[in-house]
Enzyme design. Structure first.
Site, short mmCIF file in Angstrom:
data_model
loop_
_atom_site.label_atom_id
_atom_site.label_comp_id
_atom_site.label_asym_id
_atom_site.label_seq_id
_atom_site.Cartn_x
_atom_site.Cartn_y
_atom_site.Cartn_z
N ASP A 77 0.84 -1.20 0.00
CA ASP A 77 0.00 0.00 0.00
C ASP A 77 0.87 1.25 0.00
O ASP A 77 2.10 1.16 0.04
CB ASP A 77 -0.89 0.01 1.25
CG ASP A 77 -1.97 -1.05 1.19
OD1 ASP A 77 -2.32 -1.48 0.08
OD2 ASP A 77 -2.45 -1.45 2.27
N LYS A 128 -3.39 3.68 -2.59
CA LYS A 128 -3.96 4.92 -3.13
C LYS A 128 -2.84 5.93 -3.34
O LYS A 128 -1.94 6.04 -2.53
CB LYS A 128 -4.93 5.53 -2.12
CG LYS A 128 -6.31 4.94 -2.11
CD LYS A 128 -7.18 5.77 -1.16
CE LYS A 128 -8.39 4.99 -0.71
NZ LYS A 128 -9.16 5.71 0.30
N MET A 175 -8.56 7.96 11.58
CA MET A 175 -9.37 8.46 10.45
C MET A 175 -10.54 9.34 10.92
O MET A 175 -11.64 9.26 10.39
CB MET A 175 -9.90 7.28 9.61
CG MET A 175 -8.80 6.50 8.92
SD MET A 175 -9.31 4.83 8.37
CE MET A 175 -9.17 3.86 9.88
#
Lengths: 266, 266
Positions: free
Chosen positions: A41, A63, A177
């Site tokens: 990742d 991402k 988050m």
């Protein structure tokens, strides 16, 4: 692709840790060093890829600039594709693969397609390392008895329901988050705890870019804006936050943090 | 002992991890390799001491057969004693030093006596590693949004108050030091969740002696007695426990666990 092929396949799921590359486990590093393929990742510690053998295939599946390289289904398929063709396939994820990491989803997919030789190597979650590196004890005798780790944002983009319950508890709260819902989280803490409830936000924990602001439910939002703290960051809520002022009181806070952060770099 | 002496002193607090010696961090191992003195507890991974230099002083300050070698106050004093006389003093604690580990208490004591060069290296807590190694994801998308880590037993010997609140939440609950209150914990889960709430107990996680029983709030106690599971063990409560049956369904559970455990040994 026959079942017998799949049965000889090997898959190792590794938690890369919170950012500092040296906070990977010894076992995790050893697995990287023998990897034929690594699916990785957007890591806080890309330096870890340098420990793979020279001919190791490095496949980026994270991402970049908010854009996904692959869907989760495609990532699952890629893992199985490589795990059935190579003897040592590593799936490297930030933090711990089983804490908001979809690690189990990927294993589930692989097992259902016949991959049976699977090892999971845990990593240090940023939820644990961020307060620790900033001098905040997660639990302290006489102060608290538990901690609650919550994802602030659900896949729908909404604030987690558990966040509302957690505000009513006395646990140390660690929110991952959660920055896009910070004002709403502070509102819950003001309502269910107090305006004076200690809070901290830690950005880029355990890296040279680490930045922390501390305050309480009344002051934190202003400080976060002033100091320009943004995602990704970890929010810590509870009386243990005040324990970190110990380092200020004797005027070694910066030295302490500096030491920690400096030694966190390679 | 002058203040200037103390200012040159260096103290490194390290989390040893959950049991498997290779689950220490690379940074923790490097610090051990240069230690002049190590003050250590009764570790799940005593093999780690072998990584210290040959002339390193190894000072045992933990419990043996339930008896403390030193009081906490004496441990604090010993840390300062060595940290003011040697350049590299390591305090090695099981799991993560800031999770029910009194690590911050020891740092606080040292800072108040002028030790200013302090580094904290986090470790993998057994609260995280035990479920992971047993195939239980701590969080899973669509199943839960948070996890709550609780000490089952307070220093008074009583069940933690947070345990009663936690039973009312929907978080994955991970209970450390809770085996002596297991019947009471199960009672709370039966009352506030359901008789069918999935539960697991994992003993000696990430070592070759690892043992797990799974069931629900109705069946767990009988299974724990039948299988003779005892302290130290980690209790996991919540729907994520059922996710681990995935490995049974395709008949690779033992192979999976075996692989994990085997590779967890040195």
């Amino acid at each position: 692709m026959s079942t017998s092929d799949n049965q000889t396949a090997s898959l190792i799921l590794i938690g890369a840790g919170p950012g500092d590359p040296e906070l990977i486990t010894v076992k995790g590093l050893k697995a990287l060093q023998k990897a034929e393929v690594v699916l990785y990742d957007a890591l806080a510690s890309p330096e870890l890829l340098a420990f793979t053998p020279a001919n190791c295939k490095k496949v980026f599946v994270g991402k970049r600039k908010g854009k996904k390289a692959f869907s989760q289904e495609e990532i699952n398929q890629l893992i199985v594709f490589y795990a059935t063709r190579y003897k040592c396939v590593v799936r490297l994820k930030g933090g711990d693969p089983n804490i908001f990491g979809r690690g189990h989803e990927e294993i589930e997919y692989a097992i259902k397609r016949g991959i049976s030789n699977i090892t999971v190597i845990p990593g240090i979650s940023s939820s644990i390392a961020a307060p620790t590196a900033a001098g905040i004890p997660i639990t302290k005798r006489g102060v608290n008895e538990s901690f609650w780790v919550i994802t602030g944002t659900l896949s729908s983009g909404e604030l987690s329901n558990d966040m509302k319950l957690a505000a009513q508890s006395s646990a140390t709260l660690i929110v991952l988050m959660g920055m896009s819902h910070l004002a709403e989280i502070i509102q819950l803490i003001q309502t269910h705890r107090s305006m004076l409830e200690p809070m901290a936000v830690i950005q880029h924990a355990t890296t040279e870019h680490e930045k922390m602001v501390r305050g309480n439910a009344a002051t934190l939002l202003t400080k976060v804006i002033q100091e320009e703290i943004s995602s990704p960051a970890v929010i810590v809520i509870g009386k243990v936050v005040d324990e970190s002022y110990l380092f200020d009181q004797i005027n070694v806070q910066h030295e302490f943090q500096h030491t920690t952060i400096k030694q966190n770099k390679k």
